[in-house]
Design a protein around this motif. Sequence first.
Motif, PDB file in Angstrom:
ATOM      1  N   MET A  23       0.865  -1.177   0.000  1.00 35.78           N
ATOM      2  CA  MET A  23       0.000   0.000   0.000  1.00 35.78           C
ATOM      3  C   MET A  23       0.901   1.226   0.000  1.00 35.78           C
ATOM      4  N   THR A  29      -5.662   0.845  -0.614  1.00 41.98           N
ATOM      5  CA  THR A  29      -5.641  -0.593  -0.863  1.00 41.98           C
ATOM      6  C   THR A  29      -4.219  -1.108  -1.042  1.00 41.98           C
ATOM      7  N   TYR A  30      -4.042  -2.396  -0.758  1.00 43.98           N
ATOM      8  CA  TYR A  30      -2.770  -3.084  -1.014  1.00 43.98           C
ATOM      9  C   TYR A  30      -2.840  -3.584  -2.451  1.00 43.98           C
ATOM     10  N   CYS A  31      -2.423  -2.756  -3.400  1.00 43.84           N
ATOM     11  CA  CYS A  31      -2.671  -3.076  -4.797  1.00 43.84           C
ATOM     12  C   CYS A  31      -1.416  -3.130  -5.667  1.00 43.84           C
ATOM     13  N   ASN A  74      -4.307   3.760  -6.311  1.00 41.39           N
ATOM     14  CA  ASN A  74      -5.196   2.708  -5.811  1.00 41.39           C
ATOM     15  C   ASN A  74      -5.601   1.717  -6.898  1.00 41.39           C
TER      16      ASN A  74
END
Length: 92
Positions: A23, A29-31, A74
């Motif tokens: 992130m 978000t961890y994207c 994100n």
Amino acid sequence: MKIRVQSNYDRKTDEDIFGIGIMLDGGRTYCKYPLGHQSYKTYSEAENAKNEVLQILRNGGSISYGINGSTGINKSEYVKIENSKINRNEKK
């Protein structure tokens, strides 16, 4: 920047595997998914890899995006973790 271990499902082998998600600062978000760090068999292997990636980033490493740059803060994408010390040695 935050890094975590995520559970993934591999459809080809029909098993649960573990990978790393990042992130970015200001993200929700961890994207960002580092290449080569998405198919660990055990949680402990992924946790060790997470710590190694965290050390690389803390010691001056960087996240490298594709040719077109990042898709957004994100937005999901695969990234490459580059260690600045290794890159300097390769140029010599």
